[in-house]
Design a protein around this motif. Sequence first.
Motif, PDB file in Angstrom:
ATOM      1  N   VAL A   4       0.835  -1.165   0.007  1.00  0.00           N
ATOM      2  CA  VAL A   4      -0.031   0.093  -0.047  1.00  0.00           C
ATOM      3  C   VAL A   4       0.982   1.384  -0.043  1.00  0.00           C
ATOM      4  CG1 VAL A   4      -1.760   1.334   1.285  1.00  0.00           C
ATOM      5  CG2 VAL A   4      -1.889  -1.084   1.296  1.00  0.00           C
ATOM      6  N   ARG A   5       1.922   1.180   0.843  1.00  0.00           N
ATOM      7  CA  ARG A   5       2.755   2.336   0.833  1.00  0.00           C
ATOM      8  C   ARG A   5       3.476   2.639  -0.443  1.00  0.00           C
ATOM      9  NH1 ARG A   5       7.651   3.481   5.506  1.00  0.00           N
ATOM     10  NH2 ARG A   5       7.869   5.757   4.663  1.00  0.00           N
ATOM     11  N   GLN A   6       4.031   1.557  -1.172  1.00  0.00           N
ATOM     12  CA  GLN A   6       4.667   1.765  -2.256  1.00  0.00           C
ATOM     13  C   GLN A   6       3.629   2.338  -3.489  1.00  0.00           C
ATOM     14  OE1 GLN A   6       6.439  -1.836  -3.740  1.00  0.00           O
ATOM     15  NE2 GLN A   6       7.475  -1.083  -5.446  1.00  0.00           N
ATOM     16  N   ALA A   7       2.359   1.808  -3.444  1.00  0.00           N
ATOM     17  CA  ALA A   7       1.308   2.052  -4.464  1.00  0.00           C
ATOM     18  C   ALA A   7       1.046   3.652  -4.105  1.00  0.00           C
ATOM     19  CB  ALA A   7       0.122   1.213  -4.342  1.00  0.00           C
ATOM     20  N   GLY A   8       1.168   4.120  -2.994  1.00  0.00           N
ATOM     21  CA  GLY A   8       0.762   5.767  -2.846  1.00  0.00           C
ATOM     22  C   GLY A   8       1.867   6.494  -3.184  1.00  0.00           C
ATOM     23  N   ALA A   9       1.733   7.737  -3.328  1.00  0.00           N
ATOM     24  CA  ALA A   9       2.741   8.848  -3.798  1.00  0.00           C
ATOM     25  C   ALA A   9       3.162   9.484  -2.401  1.00  0.00           C
ATOM     26  CB  ALA A   9       1.828  10.025  -4.626  1.00  0.00           C
ATOM     27  N   SER A  10       2.572   9.543  -1.336  1.00  0.00           N
ATOM     28  CA  SER A  10       3.256  10.169  -0.069  1.00  0.00           C
ATOM     29  C   SER A  10       3.146   9.324   1.145  1.00  0.00           C
ATOM     30  CB  SER A  10       2.600  11.700   0.098  1.00  0.00           C
ATOM     31  OG  SER A  10       2.564  12.448  -1.105  1.00  0.00           O
ATOM     32  N   GLY A  11       3.351   8.020   1.045  1.00  0.00           N
ATOM     33  CA  GLY A  11       3.078   7.240   2.082  1.00  0.00           C
ATOM     34  C   GLY A  11       1.902   6.272   2.076  1.00  0.00           C
ATOM     35  N   GLY A  12       0.997   6.658   1.098  1.00  0.00           N
ATOM     36  CA  GLY A  12      -0.197   5.740   1.036  1.00  0.00           C
ATOM     37  C   GLY A  12      -1.145   5.862   2.261  1.00  0.00           C
ATOM     38  N   LEU A  13      -1.118   6.862   3.023  1.00  0.00           N
ATOM     39  CA  LEU A  13      -1.981   7.067   4.133  1.00  0.00           C
ATOM     40  C   LEU A  13      -3.558   6.994   3.655  1.00  0.00           C
ATOM     41  CD1 LEU A  13      -2.221   7.446   7.099  1.00  0.00           C
ATOM     42  CD2 LEU A  13      -2.096   9.878   6.734  1.00  0.00           C
ATOM     43  N   THR A  14      -3.838   7.688   2.750  1.00  0.00           N
ATOM     44  CA  THR A  14      -5.515   7.581   2.487  1.00  0.00           C
ATOM     45  C   THR A  14      -5.774   6.364   2.228  1.00  0.00           C
ATOM     46  OG1 THR A  14      -5.305   9.939   1.784  1.00  0.00           O
ATOM     47  CG2 THR A  14      -7.138   8.638   0.971  1.00  0.00           C
ATOM     48  N   THR A  15      -5.138   5.767   1.198  1.00  0.00           N
ATOM     49  CA  THR A  15      -5.405   4.435   0.812  1.00  0.00           C
ATOM     50  C   THR A  15      -5.518   3.249   2.049  1.00  0.00           C
ATOM     51  OG1 THR A  15      -4.263   4.751  -1.203  1.00  0.00           O
ATOM     52  CG2 THR A  15      -4.696   2.391  -0.568  1.00  0.00           C
ATOM     53  N   ALA A  16      -4.658   3.540   2.849  1.00  0.00           N
ATOM     54  CA  ALA A  16      -4.583   2.689   4.155  1.00  0.00           C
ATOM     55  C   ALA A  16      -5.647   3.052   5.124  1.00  0.00           C
ATOM     56  CB  ALA A  16      -3.276   3.045   5.158  1.00  0.00           C
ATOM     57  N   LEU A  17      -6.281   4.191   5.062  1.00  0.00           N
ATOM     58  CA  LEU A  17      -7.204   4.415   6.095  1.00  0.00           C
ATOM     59  C   LEU A  17      -8.596   3.833   5.347  1.00  0.00           C
ATOM     60  CD1 LEU A  17      -6.704   8.184   6.812  1.00  0.00           C
ATOM     61  CD2 LEU A  17      -6.488   6.233   8.521  1.00  0.00           C
ATOM     62  N   LEU A  18      -8.492   4.084   4.044  1.00  0.00           N
ATOM     63  CA  LEU A  18      -9.854   3.365   3.299  1.00  0.00           C
ATOM     64  C   LEU A  18      -9.915   1.924   3.642  1.00  0.00           C
ATOM     65  CD1 LEU A  18     -10.045   5.524  -0.116  1.00  0.00           C
ATOM     66  CD2 LEU A  18     -11.495   5.785   1.936  1.00  0.00           C
ATOM     67  N   ILE A  19      -8.771   1.187   3.353  1.00  0.00           N
ATOM     68  CA  ILE A  19      -8.701  -0.214   3.681  1.00  0.00           C
ATOM     69  C   ILE A  19      -9.065  -0.422   5.083  1.00  0.00           C
ATOM     70  CG2 ILE A  19      -7.160  -2.257   3.618  1.00  0.00           C
ATOM     71  CD1 ILE A  19      -5.616  -0.829   1.339  1.00  0.00           C
TER      72      ILE A  19
END
Length: 260
Positions: free
Chosen positions: A101-116
């Motif tokens: 998830v972190r690699q998929a994101g641009a700035s740490g993937g925080l938004t994606t991690a929160l949604l998951i």
Amino acid sequence: MKKQGFVNLSELVIQRGLCTGCGTCIGACPADVIQFDFDREQPVLKGQCTNCGLCCSVCPGEDIPLLKLERQIFGEERTRSNELLGISKAFLKGFAKDPRVRQAGASGGLTTALLIYLLEQGKIDGAIITSMDRKRPWRVRPVLAKTKEEFIQGAKSKYAISPNNMILKDSAGLNRLAVVGLPCHIYGIRKLQACGKAKELAQKIVFSLGIFCGSNQSYKVTELLIREYSDIQLDEIKRFEYRGGKDSQDVRISPNTIRR
């Protein structure tokens, strides 16, 4: 705004260049007669307007009654001491612990991690996010994502207009919805929640994740940059990333085939 129909919205907002392309008027329209013209990047009327006035009530283009919204949504309004930062409980920073998830994101993937996390904890049934268009990979599109994989596919920053809130009209069957958007999207959501209309739609939005906006460009800007700085034709593009590469700082274009 007073209770008016799409004609008034067009005159007061669209024709004056105040439309942000957030899509709230489309997603909230009970008659489903407003559509988004992706080439002109603005809402258009495709049916008989009932003049219910909801599109005008939720539009953030001409007016954002910030203090009124704060009172209705948060029960208080900003004061002189927090005038710039607004109402808040904490200021935190973080990143996704999952390496993928972190690699998929641009700035740490925080938004994606929160949604998951929200999905896996059963707190949401889906989320409105921005992804790249599968048919035209250099352009963006709003998506109603319901799985972890869809969240990851929508990761990374996109610098183009996306009418995310138009997907609200497609959320039938979902009881708990998250919305990810720029300030214009979130203001549209807040105006929808505060206007007292479309209560069933407004109440299903249980999380609003706002992200910073430096600027929001037309897709034509992206196409111009591709023509100016690349020899790859639009119909040859397989994948486009605004922030790609090892450090997520480079525009990266992947063609359909290896070019020689």
